[in-house]
Design a protein around this motif. Structure first.
Motif, mmCIF file in Angstrom:
data_model
loop_
_atom_site.group_PDB
_atom_site.id
_atom_site.type_symbol
_atom_site.label_atom_id
_atom_site.label_comp_id
_atom_site.label_asym_id
_atom_site.label_seq_id
_atom_site.Cartn_x
_atom_site.Cartn_y
_atom_site.Cartn_z
ATOM 1 N N ASN A 1 0.826 -1.205 0.000
ATOM 2 C CA ASN A 1 0.000 0.000 0.000
ATOM 3 C C ASN A 1 0.862 1.256 0.000
ATOM 4 O OD1 ASN A 1 -2.410 -1.401 0.013
ATOM 5 N ND2 ASN A 1 -2.562 -1.466 2.227
ATOM 6 N N CYS A 2 2.034 1.164 0.642
ATOM 7 C CA CYS A 2 2.924 2.321 0.625
ATOM 8 C C CYS A 2 3.410 2.597 -0.785
ATOM 9 C CB CYS A 2 4.095 2.114 1.583
ATOM 10 S SG CYS A 2 5.344 0.942 1.002
ATOM 11 N N LEU A 3 3.568 1.546 -1.579
ATOM 12 C CA LEU A 3 3.964 1.739 -2.977
ATOM 13 C C LEU A 3 2.857 2.423 -3.767
ATOM 14 C CD1 LEU A 3 5.710 -1.684 -3.701
ATOM 15 C CD2 LEU A 3 6.792 0.521 -3.259
ATOM 16 N N GLU A 4 1.608 2.080 -3.460
ATOM 17 C CA GLU A 4 0.495 2.748 -4.138
ATOM 18 C C GLU A 4 0.479 4.228 -3.810
ATOM 19 O OE1 GLU A 4 -3.168 0.836 -3.244
ATOM 20 O OE2 GLU A 4 -2.467 -1.168 -3.759
ATOM 21 N N ARG A 5 0.712 4.554 -2.531
ATOM 22 C CA ARG A 5 0.722 5.963 -2.158
ATOM 23 C C ARG A 5 1.895 6.700 -2.791
ATOM 24 N NH1 ARG A 5 -0.751 3.368 2.696
ATOM 25 N NH2 ARG A 5 1.404 3.371 3.429
ATOM 26 N N LEU A 6 3.059 6.048 -2.801
ATOM 27 C CA LEU A 6 4.213 6.681 -3.433
ATOM 28 C C LEU A 6 3.990 6.839 -4.936
ATOM 29 C CD1 LEU A 6 7.087 4.812 -1.547
ATOM 30 C CD2 LEU A 6 6.489 7.231 -1.339
ATOM 31 N N GLU A 7 3.399 5.828 -5.544
ATOM 32 C CA GLU A 7 3.112 5.926 -6.979
ATOM 33 C C GLU A 7 2.155 7.068 -7.278
ATOM 34 O OE1 GLU A 7 2.999 5.207 -11.019
ATOM 35 O OE2 GLU A 7 4.372 4.398 -9.512
ATOM 36 N N SER A 8 1.168 7.281 -6.395
ATOM 37 C CA SER A 8 0.234 8.392 -6.611
ATOM 38 C C SER A 8 0.952 9.733 -6.528
ATOM 39 C CB SER A 8 -0.891 8.335 -5.570
ATOM 40 O OG SER A 8 -0.399 8.594 -4.266
ATOM 41 N N TYR A 9 2.012 9.800 -5.706
ATOM 42 C CA TYR A 9 2.784 11.040 -5.615
ATOM 43 C C TYR A 9 3.714 11.218 -6.803
ATOM 44 C CZ TYR A 9 1.386 12.894 -1.099
ATOM 45 O OH TYR A 9 0.674 13.485 -0.095
ATOM 46 N N LEU A 10 3.990 10.130 -7.501
ATOM 47 C CA LEU A 10 4.792 10.257 -8.721
ATOM 48 C C LEU A 10 3.937 10.672 -9.909
ATOM 49 C CD1 LEU A 10 7.132 7.116 -8.463
ATOM 50 C CD2 LEU A 10 7.460 9.408 -7.545
ATOM 51 N N GLN A 11 2.622 10.642 -9.731
ATOM 52 C CA GLN A 11 1.708 10.985 -10.821
ATOM 53 C C GLN A 11 0.976 12.299 -10.573
ATOM 54 O OE1 GLN A 11 1.800 9.086 -13.475
ATOM 55 N NE2 GLN A 11 3.145 7.591 -12.478
ATOM 56 N N ILE A 12 1.461 13.111 -9.647
ATOM 57 C CA ILE A 12 0.771 14.369 -9.331
ATOM 58 C C ILE A 12 0.949 15.374 -10.466
ATOM 59 C CG2 ILE A 12 1.026 14.063 -6.846
ATOM 60 C CD1 ILE A 12 3.446 15.880 -6.934
ATOM 61 N N ASP A 13 0.111 16.405 -10.428
ATOM 62 C CA ASP A 13 0.238 17.475 -11.422
ATOM 63 C C ASP A 13 1.592 18.151 -11.260
ATOM 64 O OD1 ASP A 13 -2.314 16.926 -12.266
ATOM 65 O OD2 ASP A 13 -3.241 18.420 -10.957
ATOM 66 N N GLN A 14 2.267 18.287 -12.378
ATOM 67 C CA GLN A 14 3.611 18.849 -12.323
ATOM 68 C C GLN A 14 3.770 19.964 -13.341
ATOM 69 O OE1 GLN A 14 6.379 15.584 -12.764
ATOM 70 N NE2 GLN A 14 6.168 14.995 -10.632
ATOM 71 N N GLU A 15 4.684 20.847 -13.023
ATOM 72 C CA GLU A 15 5.026 21.899 -13.958
ATOM 73 C C GLU A 15 5.828 21.311 -15.111
ATOM 74 O OE1 GLU A 15 5.524 25.877 -11.296
ATOM 75 O OE2 GLU A 15 7.174 24.452 -11.203
ATOM 76 N N ALA A 16 6.081 22.164 -16.111
ATOM 77 C CA ALA A 16 6.948 21.728 -17.199
ATOM 78 C C ALA A 16 8.313 21.374 -16.626
ATOM 79 C CB ALA A 16 7.085 22.846 -18.232
ATOM 80 N N ARG A 17 8.925 20.378 -17.190
ATOM 81 C CA ARG A 17 10.230 19.956 -16.704
ATOM 82 C C ARG A 17 11.214 21.115 -16.784
ATOM 83 N NH1 ARG A 17 10.924 14.557 -16.125
ATOM 84 N NH2 ARG A 17 13.176 14.789 -16.361
ATOM 85 N N LEU A 18 12.117 21.154 -15.817
ATOM 86 C CA LEU A 18 13.024 22.290 -15.722
ATOM 87 C C LEU A 18 13.837 22.482 -16.995
ATOM 88 C CD1 LEU A 18 14.350 21.836 -12.070
ATOM 89 C CD2 LEU A 18 12.624 23.434 -12.881
ATOM 90 N N ASN A 19 14.148 21.396 -17.667
ATOM 91 C CA ASN A 19 15.007 21.497 -18.852
ATOM 92 C C ASN A 19 14.230 21.524 -20.155
ATOM 93 O OD1 ASN A 19 17.329 21.435 -17.235
ATOM 94 N ND2 ASN A 19 17.275 19.190 -17.139
ATOM 95 N N ASP A 20 12.883 21.513 -20.066
ATOM 96 C CA ASP A 20 12.070 21.595 -21.276
ATOM 97 C C ASP A 20 11.977 23.046 -21.725
ATOM 98 O OD1 ASP A 20 11.743 18.937 -21.161
ATOM 99 O OD2 ASP A 20 9.668 18.959 -20.442
ATOM 100 N N GLY A 21 12.256 23.293 -22.964
ATOM 101 C CA GLY A 21 12.160 24.651 -23.485
ATOM 102 C C GLY A 21 13.515 25.169 -23.943
#
Length: 1415
Positions: free
Chosen positions: A1108-1128
């Motif tokens: 279950n901890c992996l599920e919670r960690l996985e959900s935090y890896l799928q959160i809304d994120q800004e554009a990648r720092l090196n994109d652009g």
């Protein structure tokens, strides 16, 4: 068929036989009456109180005497019932007990019912021995009993029903712990029958319900038992754990033992029973092998008896171990609740000195204590196994081995003892490594917590990548210690196979001891407030006439007892009050002074937060608390609750008063902006509110309270001039503060002067009483003169310038690393081969033993077989070690990768996600969940792989040697899997609810630790303790069910395993001609398989739970994120060469579905200009800065030095713009690390920045040892500095970056006017010295802060309403800025009139503001 033998007839009778062998009338009444007595008895408890032990013993003697009498020559007469006196005695005694149990109260009735049960059970044992023993000795006796003793068997079954079955089946009576507050619906465990308790059948309905619904909510779980509730536990036991009461200085471990001494005794008894019954299968197997070797039972028991024991033995062992597990898990949940409450209450008593060192109290350390350390303690909860189970089992082993092998048994014991020093050294090393590992974990959690707390600043500065590297460095050091600890554990596991359980539990206890030592150190070493320190000097009043006074007399205060100052020995701040300093009651008292002079410390000293050091024998300080205290901190503290709950703060709701407070604190308009009004959840740390809104919310809380004394610490610093005037007129001057004492810290002397009746001046930590404020008039006059000069010079300068499966997949992928195929092939090959060798090792022992049957002992070479066996063992050891070492290395790498991904994901999160997600939840992912990934998850995963392959080989060997047992094996595995799947469905839901319920507990601890001064000022400790207990109960409710569900599964699986072992033995003995060697080999595999399948199901479901901890960690890896720092786009190396900023039609909103906050802004700022941005609260000033940095959703174009910012990567954009947010954010460390976290600048650069930021001028009157320097420690959040000092440091940090665009968002709101003017002057000179090509945008509520700007932008409702030079804006008679400036002037007018200086000021003001004006 043969008639019954004489021996049978003579051994059958006993006392109980005479009970039911009387005349027909006696027999017909005696049996139902005994059953009735059993029903009454079954309502009693399941244990025998010590008070009836003597009575029970006397009854045993009585029955023994009757049994002896029944065996004499008069037996025939007694059998015919010629002794009615004896029957009358027994029936009369039983009738008396039964009648008494119905008439007496519950406690007395329970004791007599237990006594009655002893009577019936004693009769059953005596009668059962007489009737059962003969038929298990001889097959002839079985036939005789079947033909001639039917009546005896009926009597025996009837007695069994009345003495055992009915008491086990009848539900128990619910007895509330607190009769005044019984549960409306008791927990089923409190009313379940004894049989239901043993087999956990009271959970059947819950398990079936879980199998039919997708998820079980907490409301669907059984209610928490009242004896598990936190308030009951607190009342009973907390005082025995508290070091300030019954706990004393004893180690917390011994205090816990004392609290749960009764449970410890019960657990010890259960373990001793388990240690004894665990040998039943071994003894049964031995006797079966003896029978197979001779095919004669002789005087021994018949084979069917030993076969039945192969089932009964494991079931009894299972019942005893499950009873032990029930108690130990229940005890741990209660201990966890008590320790959480104890840590909370101790933290509430701790001095808020905010140490920066490792030993100081910090939120991160407390979070680690209640997450990682309590979880580690759970692993050590089986310490009694080392004290009771292992010694008893070792003694029994030695006895049996000596009987089988003679003196050779002591050789094995000697070898085992030789291994003790090795294991002792390894255990000691493990203790040291585990202690070091926990320190590294604290360090990593501390820096992660710091980064999360200042994550908005990190993102605004473009520091994500560098902070990620810094966290990774801490993580690498932690994992190095973790890897070392895991390898030492592996060594102990290898040695464990010689003394199996001892070293498993020993390793767990070592780690648990480290955690308990940390909790003990926190309880014993944390510095407490003076009122709790035995040796501390508490607040006192020398004479009763001063008991109602508010103030000081010859008092000094420091932040710590040990150092005499703050956390930094180099900066020993001392607050001194020489002579008398009294505050005026029922009036407004104003505390003034420059930034860092000790104004906040004066309030905290009054509250008792600082250490009192008297200057004389008659020294005292006093703050009457009888009428209540209200406190509004300088850094607004709010709860993650609704706006209304934050204002009420536990006070009863009074609608009229509440509406007045809302109006007087200028919150009416703000509430209309929220869809839910005052029911709006404001988020953790009030993330949904602006700084001004949070300040007014904390002010409203203080005003709404009915406290007679209010302490307000610069609550108007974050307010604009209109709102400040409203607060003064409607709140401070209103009827809500009538006849209440207000002590207020503020720099806004002009605004508050008409109301102030007492002034206190602070300078360099010295407090003095003064009503002379001409000094403030002089400084204000100088300030206005400087503003006049700046406006004129700016005008001239202006002319010169031109215008979940997913979770498992996550771990499996991380586990494989760069070469997953090679890892898994190597690992499973080594593991499978090792278990194959293990099966061969077991077979080889049987083969070796069979040689003595086939050959004379002299011809059997013991050395040869021993050498071969040793070689097999060595191969097994090497392969198993290789497999586990490889898995340890891979799991450490997986932990590092997953943690890195979590950090990267959180650092890249959107600002909207940060606003909506509590910090405590993010920290829980980094502590509890990452802790599971580090230890629990890989250990359980390796155990699952280990046990699975072992079981496959064992069941494979059984099927190969006995193919007929293939179908039963499949049925057994299918039933076990079905039970496991039912358990899994229920357990996964409950585990998820446990995790959800844990986060609010952590959040509450963090929130209270942050606002501990406010909590103590309001005397709200009990209020928060009650709230914490409610949250603990919510967690305990799911935790108790979770642990009981595991035992529900285990008892069923162990029963199935016992059936399998007994069935295989029956088949081998009665249906095959297998020799003793093959049978022993197969029975050994069957017994170990039966026990192994239980642990396999537990391990598999434990793996599912930890996943279950992996599920919670996985959900935090799928959160809304800004554009990648090196994109652009990556800009040219020379960019930016100027601070030019051009904005075209810029609109912005916080979320896709939200309305726009900025509407079509267009403006052009030339390089080198200083721009002021003003407007009312909520006009969009701070939103504009977020839009410029692409922190929110925008539409339109922003050109910075000629490049469209939307085409740039975020790292390049944000690293070239510096913003100083409204709330200064610092990290733990020293001042140098805060100014230059990545060590990129020399010290002279940092010192120059501090000088430009105004720190030098602020400390010009201090001694060198008292000045803040680059080595001054800074606590987390900068808690050991004033807000003004934090703002200066934040400003210096911005100067160090030397950006071409600097944005100040209320960066000097908490700084006095004089220092503010110095800072503005320094900034102008600093940037002019760099060539004058840098642009400064200043957002401010203080208009004098921006009066020297090149141009001023006025915002209203997200639109630009004015944008021109200050002089031009002042000349607009109806302009917005002119209105704001005139409002400020009227405030100054009132101030000057009060000082009789109106004429001169009016003349000066007229020549300055209205020169050339027609007005």
């Amino acid at each position: 068929m043969k008639p019954p033998s004489t021996m049978t007839e003579k051994t059958a009778p006993g006392v109980c036989s005479h009970l039911y062998a009387s005349a027909p009338d006696q027999n017909s009444t005696g049996l139902p009456f005994s059953l009735l007595l059993s029903c009454i008895m079954s309502l009693s408890a399941a244990y025998v109180p010590s008070c009836i032990t003597a009575a029970s013993a006397s009854l045993l003697v009585l029955h023994s005497a009757f049994t002896y009498v029944s065996r004499d020559s008069r037996y025939q007469e007694l059998e015919e019932g010629s002794d009615p006196l004896r029957n009358c005695i027994i029936y009369g005694y039983s009738s008396f007990l039964a009648t008494a149990t119905m008439l007496l109260r519950y406690k007395s009735s329970k004791i007599l019912s237990i006594h009655l049960e002893v009577v019936l059970l004693t009769s059953l044992v005596v009668y059962g021995l007489n009737i059962v023993v003969p038929i298990i000795v001889s097959a002839e006796n079985i036939v005789g009993h079947c033909e001639g003793s039917t009546k005896s068997w009926v009597k025996f079954i009837a007695l069994l029903l009345g003495a055992v079955l009915l008491p086990l089946l009848i539900p128990r009576q619910y007895v509330p712990v607190d009769p005044k507050n019984p549960l409306s619906a008791p927990n089923p465990e409190q009313t379940a029958s004894l049989l239901s308790l043993v087999f956990f059948t009271y959970l059947d309905s819950l398990v079936w319900k879980a199998s039919k619904v997708p998820h079980l909510s907490t409301e669907a779980l059984p209610p928490l038992s009242d004896n598990d509730q936190a308030r009951i536990l607190r009342a009973k036991a907390l005082s025995m754990l508290d070091p300030l009461s019954g706990g004393g200085s004893r180690h917390i471990f011994f205090n816990i033992i004392h609290v749960f001494s009764g449970d410890m005794a019960s657990m010890s008894i259960a373990l001793i029973c388990n240690a004894t019954t665990a040998f039943v299968p071994a003894v049964s197997t031995n006797r079966l092998l003896v029978y197979l070797e001779t095919r004669e039972s002789g005087n021994d028991m018949l084979p069917w008896f030993w076969i039945s024991l192969l089932f009964v033995g494991p079931v009894l062992a299972s019942i005893s171990v499950e009873w032990y597990m029930r108690i130990v898990l229940r005890t741990f949940v209660r201990a966890e609740a008590l320790l959480t409450e104890l840590i909370f209450e101790h933290a509430v008593r701790a001095r808020a000195k905010s140490d920066a060192g490792d030993d100081g109290q910090s939120n991160a350390n407390i979070d680690t204590l209640i997450t990682v350390d309590l979880h580690t303690m759970e692993e050590g909860q089986h310490f009694l196994v080392l004290v009771t189970f292992v010694p008893v089992q070792l003694i029994i082993c030695i006895v049996f081995l000596y009987k089988l092998l003679g003196w050779s048994a002591f050789v094995g014991l000697g070898l085992t003892l030789v291994m003790v020093p090795i294991t002792g050294t390894a255990t000691k090393s493990l203790h040291s490594v585990q202690h070091e590992k926990m320190k590294k974990t604290d360090s990593r959690v501390q820096i992660f917590t710091d980064v999360v707390n200042v994550l908005r600043m990190v993102k605004l500065f473009g520091w994500e990548e560098k902070m990620s590297e810094k966290i990774a460095q801490k993580r690498a050091v932690e994992l190095k210690a973790s890897r070392k600890a895991r390898l030492i554990e592996l060594l102990l596991i290898v040695i464990r196979n010689q003394i199996q359980l001892a070293f498993i539990r020993g390793t767990e206890c070592v780690k648990a001891k480290v955690s308990m030592d940390r909790i003990h150190k926190f309880l014993q070493s944390t510095e407490l407030l003076d009122s709790f320190e035995n040796s501390g000097t508490t607040a006192r009043v020398s004479n009763e006439e001063y008991s109602d006074k508010i103030g000081f007399h010859n008092a000094s205060f420091t932040w710590s007892i040990s150092t005499g100052g703050t956390a930094s020995p180099s900066r020993n701040f001392v607050l001194t009050v020489a002579g008398d300093l009294h505050f005026k009651p029922n009036a407004l008292n104003l505390v003034v002074g420059p930034t860092g002079s000790g104004k906040t410390s004066l309030l905290l000293a009054l509250l008792g937060e600082m250490h009192f050091a008297p200057l004389s024998n008659d020294a005292w300080f006093n703050l009457p608390r009888s009428g209540g205290i209200a406190y509004a901190a300088q850094e607004s503290w709010v709860l993650n609750e609704t706006i209304r709950d934050n204002i009420l703060f536990g006070s009863p709701y009074d609608e009229d008063r509440y509406e007045k407070v809302i109006k007087s604190c200028a919150l009416e308009r703000d509430l209309t902006l929220f869809a839910a009004g005052d029911q709006t959840e404001i988020g953790e740390k009030g993330l949904t509110l602006s700084g001004g809104q949070k300040a007014r919310l904390t002010l409203a809380r203080a005003v709404y309270s009915k406290s007679s004394i209010l302490l307000l610490d610069d609550t108007m610093a974050a307010l604009d001039v209109h709102t400040s005037k409203w607060i003064v007129d409607e709140c401070l001057s209103g009827d809500l503060l009538q006849d209440r004492t207000v002590i207020m810290v503020s720099h806004n002397v002009a605004l508050l002067s008409p109301l102030v009746q007492c002034y206190v001046t602070m300078k360099d930590g010295i407090a003095t009483h003064s009503n002379d404020v001409e000094a403030y008039l002089d400084s204000s006059k100088e300030l206005l003169e400087q503003l006049e000069e700046r406006v004129d010079s700016d005008a001239k300068e202006e002319k010169k310038v031109d215008s979940s499966n997913v979770g498992r997949l996550l771990y499996i992928t991380a586990l494989g690393g760069k070469h997953p195929f090679i890892f898994f092939i190597t690992f499973f090959s080594c593991l499978a081969t090792s278990h194959l060798v293990g099966v061969v090792q077991t077979w080889y022992l049987g083969y070796w033993a069979s040689q003595y049957n086939d050959y004379p002992p002299a011809e059997v070479s013991a050395s040869y077989y021993l050498a071969v066996y040793g070689l097999i063992f060595l191969i097994w050891l090497i392969l198993l070690s290789l497999a586990h070492v490889e898995f340890i290395m891979a799991s450490v790498g997986a932990s590092e990768l997953i943690h890195h991904q979590l950090v990267e994901s959180v650092l890249a999160a959107t600002f909207r996600w940060l606003d909506e997600t509590p910090v405590s939840r993010i920290i829980t992912r980094s502590t509890q969940d990452i802790g599971s990934v580090d230890f629990a998850l890989p250990m359980i995963a390796s155990r699952v792989c280990d046990i699975t392959i072992s079981l496959l080989f064992k069941i494979g060997a059984v099927v190969i040697f006995t193919p007929t047992f293939l179908l039963p094996s499949i049925v057994l595995v299918a039933l076990g899997t079905w039970v496991g799947s039912l358990y899994l469905r229920a357990q996964s839901s409950v585990k998820r609810e446990m995790s959800i319920a844990k986060a609010p507990v952590i959040g509450m601890m963090g929130a209270v630790s942050t606002g501990i001064v406010s909590v103590r000022a309001y005397s709200a400790q009990n209020q928060f303790a009650d709230l914490l207990m409610t949250r603990i109960d919510h967690y305990s409710r799911s935790a108790r069910v979770f642990h009981n569900l595991q035992r529900w599964m285990a008892i069923r699986t162990e029963t199935l395993a016992g059936i399998f072992s007994a069935g295989l033995a029956w088949y081998l003995v009665y249906f095959t001609n297998s020799n003793a060697s093959a049978t022993g080999f197969l029975l050994n595999l069957a017994v170990t398989f039966s026990g192994g399948i239980v642990w396999w199901v537990i391990a598999v479901n434990g793996l599912e739970a930890e996943s279950n901890c992996l599920e919670r960690l996985e959900s935090y890896l799928q959160i809304d994120q800004e554009a990648r720092l090196n994109d652009g786009r990556i800009p040219p190396a020379h960019w930016p060469s100027s601070g030019e900023l051009r904005v075209e039609n810029l609109s912005a909103k916080y979320a896709p579905d939200d309305p726009e906050v900025l509407h079509g802004l267009s403006f052009h700022i030339k390089s080198g200009e200083r721009i002021g941005v003003v407007g009312r609260t909520g006009s969009g000033k701070s939103t504009l800065t977020l839009a410029l940095l692409r922190c929110i959703l925008t539409r339109g174009d922003v050109f910075y030095d000629g490049i469209l910012t939307s085409t740039l990567n975020l790292d390049s954009l944000r690293s070239q713009i510096t913003i100083i947010p409204q709330t200064p954010e610092l990290i733990s460390g020293n001042l140098r690390q805060n100014l230059d976290p990545f060590e990129e600048h020399a010290d002279y650069v940092l010192n120059d920045a501090l000088k430009s930021a105004g720190l030098v001028s602020l400390q010009e009157d201090l001694e060198n040892e008292d000045k803040v320097n680059l080595d001054t420690p800074i606590s987390s959040g900068g808690a050991n500095l004033s807000v003004g000092q934090r703002q200066i440091i934040a400003l210096a940090r911005a100067i160090v970056r030397q950006s071409k665009l600097l944005i100040l968002d209320e960066a000097t709101s908490a700084i006095d006017y004089k220092t503010d003017a110095i800072i503005q002057e320094s900034l102008r000179n600093e940037y002019n010295a760099r060539g004058g090509d840098a642009t400064i945008i200043t957002i401010a509520h203080r208009l004098q802060t921006v009066m020297d700007a090149s141009r001023i932008m006025v915002l209203d409702a997200g639109r630009i309403v004015e944008f021109d030079s200050p002089k031009a804006l002042l000349q607009k008679s109806t302009g917005h800025f002119r209105t704001m400036q005139w409002f400020r002037i009227r405030l100054i007018d009132t101030f000057y009139q009060r000082l009789h200086l109106q004429a001169s000021i009016f003349s000066w003001r007229k020549s300055f503001f209205w020169s050339g004006s027609s007005t």
